[in-house]
Design an enzyme around this catalytic site. Structure first.
Site, short mmCIF file in Angstrom:
data_model
loop_
_atom_site.label_atom_id
_atom_site.label_comp_id
_atom_site.label_asym_id
_atom_site.label_seq_id
_atom_site.Cartn_x
_atom_site.Cartn_y
_atom_site.Cartn_z
N ILE A 71 1.95 2.74 4.02
CA ILE A 71 3.15 2.65 4.34
C ILE A 71 3.96 3.21 3.24
CG2 ILE A 71 5.38 1.60 5.08
CD1 ILE A 71 3.13 1.82 7.13
N CYS A 133 1.53 -2.65 -7.56
CA CYS A 133 2.21 -1.40 -7.72
C CYS A 133 1.57 -0.56 -9.09
CB CYS A 133 3.70 -1.45 -7.76
SG CYS A 133 4.17 -2.30 -6.31
N LYS A 168 1.61 -12.52 -6.13
CA LYS A 168 0.59 -11.99 -5.06
C LYS A 168 -0.55 -11.13 -5.72
CE LYS A 168 0.24 -10.26 -0.55
NZ LYS A 168 1.07 -9.53 0.76
N ILE A 194 -5.08 -12.81 -0.17
CA ILE A 194 -5.26 -11.72 -1.00
C ILE A 194 -4.59 -10.64 -0.56
CG2 ILE A 194 -7.84 -12.16 -1.91
CD1 ILE A 194 -8.67 -10.36 0.22
N THR A 270 -1.53 -8.93 9.84
CA THR A 270 -2.07 -7.93 10.69
C THR A 270 -1.98 -8.66 12.02
OG1 THR A 270 -3.63 -6.92 9.13
CG2 THR A 270 -3.93 -6.44 11.41
#
Length: 307
Positions: A71, A133, A168, A194, A270
């Site tokens: 995304i 990131c 995270k 994770i 998910t």
């Protein structure tokens, strides 16, 4: 009925089920589908200092055992998040704790977002720092794959806000315990893990990746054994630090396994795409197991895995 309430670093959750960032939008997308007052907490999509359109299409593909997504951290930016009626003002009306995921491309940008959220912190239970990131000032290496850089981000965010912090962790590392210690020592109150594993899916006819971004983040049921191992290792490394465990959770038994491995709460991601009502079914399934095994409180099983 067993007691499903947990204390996540000072945040009281009615049950351990938390929505994973990036899978539940900003809450409003699921209004009418899921009663928020029955959730433990929701984690919103990541917010950055700037609006971000994300990656080009296609950016999701189903694969065996889960899905790949690229995304690209699409989000409205901190200004719109704070003021637009569809974001923080709406989230403040919900009857459950709200965790705001945040990210940047430099240590300074992380601190900037944290400072802005600190100034508008009403209705924000915690911040989740996404350290997966790329650091544009360090050649693009992800903050989450270098414990020194990870600690710098957490330290800068800690200095900018009094809001409880969850870091995270990326699974794309060798020794997850070292990263857990690094971010906790730098000031993180909690950790979540994770994040997605890096994966690739190939279209045989075109001989190209199925994603425009080439690689993507792999999530879904196939991740669960890896995630359980990493949650266990992180819990051993920082046993007094609350953990939000995630990776392939689909039902109550999955959630209980993560708690036995050391998680205080469990992130669901998910599975929401195929069945949003799983967020309601998972606590019910947990309760049935606890009742059947004579366990009065889900808190009793946290970290109870035997060697």
């Amino acid at each position: 009925m067993a007691d499903l309430s947990v204390n996540l670093g000072g945040i009281l959750l009615r049950n351990p089920v938390v929505t994973a960032s990036g899978t539940f939008g900003y809450g409003e997308e699921y209004a009418g589908l899921v009663p928020f007052e029955k959730l433990g907490a929701i984690t919103v999509k990541g917010v950055s200092p700037f609006a971000n359109d994300g990656n080009p299409m296609p950016r999701t593909t189903e694969v065996f055992g889960g899905m790949l997504n690229a995304i690209g951290l699409e989000n409205p930016g901190i200004d719109k998040f704070l003021k637009n009626e569809h974001y923080l003002p709406y989230l403040r009306t919900l009857d459950c704790p709200v965790i705001v995921n945040m990210w940047g491309r430099s240590v300074e940008q992380y601190a900037e977002v944290a400072a802005r959220l600190e100034a508008e912190k009403q209705g924000i239970a915690a911040l989740e720092i996404n350290i997966s990131c790329p650091n544009v000032k360090a050649g693009g290496i992800a903050f989450g794959t270098d414990p020194v850089q990870a600690a710098k981000v957490v330290s800068a965010v800690r200095a900018a806000t009094s809001i409880p912090l969850i870091t995270k962790l990326s699974p794309n590392v060798t020794r997850i315990g070292d990263f857990a210690k690094a971010v906790v020592d730098a000031g993180s109150d909690m950790i979540s893990l994770i994040n997605t594993l890096t994966g690739l899916a190939i279209d045989l006819e075109t001989r190209r990746s199925k994603l425009a971004n080439f690689t993507g983040g792999f999530s879904g049921p196939a991740l669960k054994p890896v995630a359980l191992r990493m949650v266990y290792e992180a819990h051993q490394a920082v046993p007094n630090t609350p953990i939000v465990g995630m990776g392939g959770v689909r039902n109550g038994h999955d959630a209980l396994e993560f708690m036995m491995a050391g998680a205080t709460a469990v992130g669901v991601g998910t599975a929401i795409f195929g069945n949003p009502k799983c967020l309601l079914e998972i606590p019910e399934e947990m309760n049935r197991w606890l009742d059947a095994h004579g366990v009065a409180s889900v808190r009793e099983i946290i970290g109870s895995l035997q060697r």
